[in-house]
Design a protein around this motif. Structure first.
Motif, short mmCIF file in Angstrom:
data_model
loop_
_atom_site.label_atom_id
_atom_site.label_comp_id
_atom_site.label_asym_id
_atom_site.label_seq_id
_atom_site.Cartn_x
_atom_site.Cartn_y
_atom_site.Cartn_z
N SER A 144 6.94 4.15 2.71
CA SER A 144 7.71 4.58 3.79
C SER A 144 8.73 3.17 4.26
N ILE A 177 9.92 4.50 10.16
CA ILE A 177 9.46 5.45 9.28
C ILE A 177 8.19 5.53 8.89
N SER A 183 2.88 10.12 8.37
CA SER A 183 2.07 10.55 9.17
C SER A 183 2.38 10.49 10.73
N THR A 217 0.47 5.63 11.63
CA THR A 217 0.13 4.26 10.95
C THR A 217 0.14 2.95 12.26
N SER A 221 1.98 8.95 -1.60
CA SER A 221 3.13 9.63 -1.24
C SER A 221 4.09 9.81 -2.00
N LEU A 236 4.18 0.40 -6.82
CA LEU A 236 3.17 0.88 -5.93
C LEU A 236 2.51 2.20 -6.42
N LYS A 237 3.26 3.15 -6.71
CA LYS A 237 2.63 4.37 -7.19
C LYS A 237 1.72 4.12 -8.15
N GLU A 242 -1.77 2.22 -7.24
CA GLU A 242 -2.51 2.82 -6.20
C GLU A 242 -3.38 3.66 -7.08
N VAL A 264 -3.20 5.11 7.82
CA VAL A 264 -4.15 3.84 7.92
C VAL A 264 -3.98 3.83 9.33
O1 M6R Z 1 2.10 7.40 6.89
P1 M6R Z 1 2.91 6.33 6.73
O2 M6R Z 1 4.17 6.73 6.11
O3 M6R Z 1 3.21 5.45 7.90
O4 M6R Z 1 2.20 5.54 5.60
C1 M6R Z 1 2.51 4.25 5.36
C2 M6R Z 1 1.72 4.04 4.01
O5 M6R Z 1 0.35 3.88 4.23
C3 M6R Z 1 1.77 4.60 2.83
O6 M6R Z 1 3.14 4.78 2.48
C4 M6R Z 1 1.00 4.21 1.57
O7 M6R Z 1 1.66 2.95 1.03
C5 M6R Z 1 0.85 5.28 0.53
N1 M6R Z 1 -0.25 5.33 -0.03
C6 M6R Z 1 1.89 5.08 -0.71
O8 M6R Z 1 1.75 6.03 -1.58
#
Ligand code: M6R
Length: 364
Positions: free
Chosen positions: A58, A101, A104, A107, A155, A239-240, A243, A361
């Motif tokens: 995000s 942004i 979820s 966060t 994501s 990042l993709k 992870e 998270v």
């Molecule tokens: O729900 P959120 O968009 O706030 O989450 C933010 C990050 O934890 C999330 O984008 C994380 O980096 C993903 N696992 C990336 O694929």
């Protein structure tokens, strides 16, 4: 339900043309050739500065938005990861809009940053995928993405839907600040409306990308390079990959390579270059050639023109449709998602539930 797909991530990657179209429906009025936002109790034209805060993928959507808000709306923009934002004691002046942004909407770092910005007198806008989330409830301006539930921890579809909303917000800001003529607005609406078809065209390269997974799967380190709004896309690609495949990967601004990371280059470090044709192409290609001159193995992601011009000497190319620079980040998300996905499948990792990670998270 994964339908015909092996993993939720794969299903969600393939849903993007539909969910991006669904999301754009709330932000475009094609008949009037205008962009539109939900009702708000303040004037966008009064906003003097935007502070964008988010985490992970995000955050990268926010980084793309910074380029757009500056370029189209000439809006001063601050950008930070939520876990740093509060602790650096940011200067938040009157007339500021703080934009959060989050897929979820829960966060913990981002929510704490939102509350801090509110206490400092900022107007609060949120781009969230879960309309009942804490962030959605605490916003002055709620900008929902309509990606549907995202199950894969990595994501994908939420990200491209965030970009769609942020592009529409950029155009709204530009109009409110008198920086967008009716003709320019019509063009932007036209380009955004083409995004779903362009995403489909990008997805059509799935099998080509799968066939390239063996070029990346054995690597210990991978570099991603991009310039302008494709720099955050390089960060997102890295990042993709890390992870879900557990391969160490870094995204770098293409021009910054020569200030350090070029020392890493050898035949064992694949370098993925994101370079759509356009004003930044030549410069990115010359950075790519610096890599090739040092024996680096390049995978070039570009359109047919770009590949014809610079494809020589690469180990592989991934051809994207030729699109307007505004929608390039949405389209270039697809090949980096698919590459990470196929590399992870080749390595046999748990794609939907990577080790040590949670979907949301909720600790700071
Ligand atoms: O729900 P959120 O968009 O706030 O989450 C933010 C990050 O934890 C999330 O984008 C994380 O980096 C993903 N696992 C990336 O694929």
């Amino acid at each position: 339900d994964k339908g015909n797909h092996r993993h939720f991530m794969q299903k969600e990657i393939f849903e993007q043309p539909v969910v991006v179209a669904q999301t754009l429906q709330s932000y475009l009025r094609p008949l009037e050739e205008q962009v539109a936002l939900p009702q708000m109790d303040f004037e966008l034209g009064d906003i003097r500065r935007v502070t964008i805060v988010a985490c992970g993928t995000s955050f990268y959507a926010g980084m793309v938005a910074k380029y757009w808000f500056e370029q189209f709306a000439r809006m001063p923009v601050d950008l930070d990861v939520a876990s740093e934002f509060r602790y650096r004691q940011p200067v938040l002046e009157e007339g500021g809009l703080a934009l959060f942004i989050s897929q979820s909407g829960e966060t913990a770092d981002t929510l704490a940053a939102l509350r801090h910005a509110r206490a400092e007198g900022q107007k609060i806008a949120v781009v969230v995928n879960v309309p009942t989330s804490s962030m959605a409830r605490e916003a002055d301006l709620l900008l929902p993405t309509h990606a549907g539930p995202e199950i894969g921890v990595a994501s994908t579809k939420a990200f491209t839907c965030q970009l769609a909303v942020l592009a529409a917000l950029a155009a709204n800001l530009a109009r409110a600040r008198g920086k967008l003529s009716a003709d320019e607005e019509r063009d932007i609406v036209g380009h955004l409306a083409e995004a779903p078809a362009a995403l489909n065209a990008a997805l059509a390269h799935d099998e080509d990308i799968e066939a390239m997974a063996h070029l990346v799967a054995p690597a210990r380190d991978v570099l991603y390079l991009g310039r302008g709004p494709d720099y955050p896309m390089a960060l997102e690609g890295a990042l993709k990959l890390k992870e879900i495949s557990y391969i160490h990967a870094e995204g770098y601004a293409a021009g910054e390579m020569k200030h350090g990371p070029i020392a890493l280059i050898d035949e064992n470090v694949p370098v993925i270059v994101l370079a759509p044709s356009g004003p930044l192409f030549e410069k990115t290609v010359s950075n790519m050639q610096e890599v090739q001159a040092r024996g680096g193995k390049v995978i070039l992601i570009s359109d047919a023109e770009g590949i014809a011009q610079a494809g020589e000497g690469t180990i592989a190319t991934i051809e994207m449709p030729r699109v307007h620079p505004l929608i390039a980040p949405l389209v270039y998300a697809v090949p980096v998602q698919l590459l990470a996905y196929h590399v992870a499948v080749a390595k046999g990792t748990d794609v939907d539930q990577p080790r040590n990670l949670a979907k949301s998270v909720t600790v700071e």
